[in-house]
Design a protein around this motif. Structure first.
Motif, PDB file in Angstrom:
ATOM      1  N   ASP A  30       0.843  -1.201   0.000  1.00  0.00           N
ATOM      2  CA  ASP A  30       0.000   0.000   0.000  1.00  0.00           C
ATOM      3  C   ASP A  30       0.877   1.249   0.000  1.00  0.00           C
ATOM      4  O   ASP A  30       1.569   1.533   0.973  1.00  0.00           O
ATOM      5  CB  ASP A  30      -0.936  -0.020   1.213  1.00  0.00           C
ATOM      6  CG  ASP A  30      -1.943  -1.158   1.115  1.00  0.00           C
ATOM      7  OD1 ASP A  30      -2.539  -1.323   0.041  1.00  0.00           O
ATOM      8  OD2 ASP A  30      -2.101  -1.894   2.103  1.00  0.00           O
ATOM      9  N   GLY A  31       0.832   1.960  -1.073  1.00  0.00           N
ATOM     10  CA  GLY A  31       1.715   3.124  -1.270  1.00  0.00           C
ATOM     11  C   GLY A  31       2.519   2.909  -2.541  1.00  0.00           C
ATOM     12  O   GLY A  31       2.190   3.459  -3.593  1.00  0.00           O
ATOM     13  N   ASP A  57       8.763   2.129   0.691  1.00  0.00           N
ATOM     14  CA  ASP A  57       7.632   2.250   1.602  1.00  0.00           C
ATOM     15  C   ASP A  57       7.170   3.708   1.551  1.00  0.00           C
ATOM     16  O   ASP A  57       7.929   4.589   1.143  1.00  0.00           O
ATOM     17  CB  ASP A  57       8.067   1.852   3.027  1.00  0.00           C
ATOM     18  CG  ASP A  57       6.904   1.423   3.916  1.00  0.00           C
ATOM     19  OD1 ASP A  57       6.830   0.223   4.245  1.00  0.00           O
ATOM     20  OD2 ASP A  57       6.075   2.288   4.283  1.00  0.00           O
ATOM     21  N   ASP A  58       5.935   3.933   1.958  1.00  0.00           N
ATOM     22  CA  ASP A  58       5.413   5.314   1.961  1.00  0.00           C
ATOM     23  C   ASP A  58       5.346   5.895   3.364  1.00  0.00           C
ATOM     24  O   ASP A  58       4.797   6.972   3.546  1.00  0.00           O
ATOM     25  CB  ASP A  58       4.010   5.336   1.337  1.00  0.00           C
ATOM     26  CG  ASP A  58       3.031   4.465   2.109  1.00  0.00           C
ATOM     27  OD1 ASP A  58       3.369   3.287   2.379  1.00  0.00           O
ATOM     28  OD2 ASP A  58       1.947   4.961   2.462  1.00  0.00           O
ATOM     29  N   GLU A  59       5.876   5.187   4.372  1.00  0.00           N
ATOM     30  CA  GLU A  59       5.642   5.622   5.758  1.00  0.00           C
ATOM     31  C   GLU A  59       6.903   5.836   6.582  1.00  0.00           C
ATOM     32  O   GLU A  59       6.836   5.795   7.810  1.00  0.00           O
ATOM     33  CB  GLU A  59       4.763   4.591   6.482  1.00  0.00           C
ATOM     34  CG  GLU A  59       3.334   4.559   5.984  1.00  0.00           C
ATOM     35  CD  GLU A  59       2.444   3.665   6.840  1.00  0.00           C
ATOM     36  OE1 GLU A  59       2.970   2.962   7.733  1.00  0.00           O
ATOM     37  OE2 GLU A  59       1.235   3.671   6.595  1.00  0.00           O
TER      38      GLU A  59
HETATM   39 MG   LIG Z   1       2.474   1.470   2.888  1.00  0.00          MG
END
Ligand SMILES: [Mg+2]
Length: 180
Positions: A15-16, A134-136
């Protein structure tokens, strides 16, 4: 002849990077297809609250599988989807089954103020070079990894409104080429 170095690991969040979930709801990014999926973690989190999970909308770009396999890395899932990444995501992208990092816990606060995945990723990699998309990531993650991981590491942030771009693939290719 020098022995060839093993390829670095490429740790993949879903997710991302692969599912740009934060793009505007009615503007699916170009090249992506829409799926409705029920990952186990999503179902379990709802069940814990006595709720029934509705399928998640997931956007995937079918070109990403070949693009990832073309990179000089060993691909590994580093996602809350865990084994569902192999059963639900991989077939849509044309990826084979990949190793999965199994999280002992998820979404907890870490005493060092790092992302909940980071400590476990470093343990799992056990000194092997890795790039991680990763997006976080938070402010503290890169420094913490530098201090606690014996090998080289790249923490590469991907915008969850956009997902992986050609530029991200170039950065990953370039980083690996300096490790081999
Ligand atoms: Mg993510």
């Amino acid at each position: 002849m020098p022995t060839p170095q093993p390829r670095p690991l490429l740790l993949l969040d879903v997710d991302g990077p692969l599912n740009p979930y934060a793009a505007k709801a009615h503007r699916r990014p170009r090249g992506y297809t829409t799926h409705r999926m029920l990952p186990g973690d999503w179902v379990a989190r709802h069940a814990a609250r006595g709720e029934r999970a509705r399928p998640l909308r997931v956007w995937l770009n079918p070109d990403h599988g070949a693009a990832l396999l073309g990179l000089p890395y060993e691909l590994v899932w580093a996602t809350t989807w865990m084994h569902d990444a192999n059963t639900l995501i991989a077939p849509q992208l044309g990826l084979p089954g990949l190793p999965v990092i199994e999280w002992p816990r998820m979404f907890h606060d870490d005493v060092d103020g790092i992302h909940w995945k980071t400590r476990h990723v470093v343990d799992w990699a056990a000194g092997r070079p890795f790039a991680w998309v990763d997006d976080e990531f938070g402010e503290r993650d890169p420094g913490w990894v530098r201090e606690h991981h014996a090998g080289p590491a790249l923490l590469h942030h991907v915008d969850p409104r956009v997902g992986l771009t050609d530029r991200d693939f170039d950065v990953l290719k370039d980083w690996a080429s300096h490790r081999m």
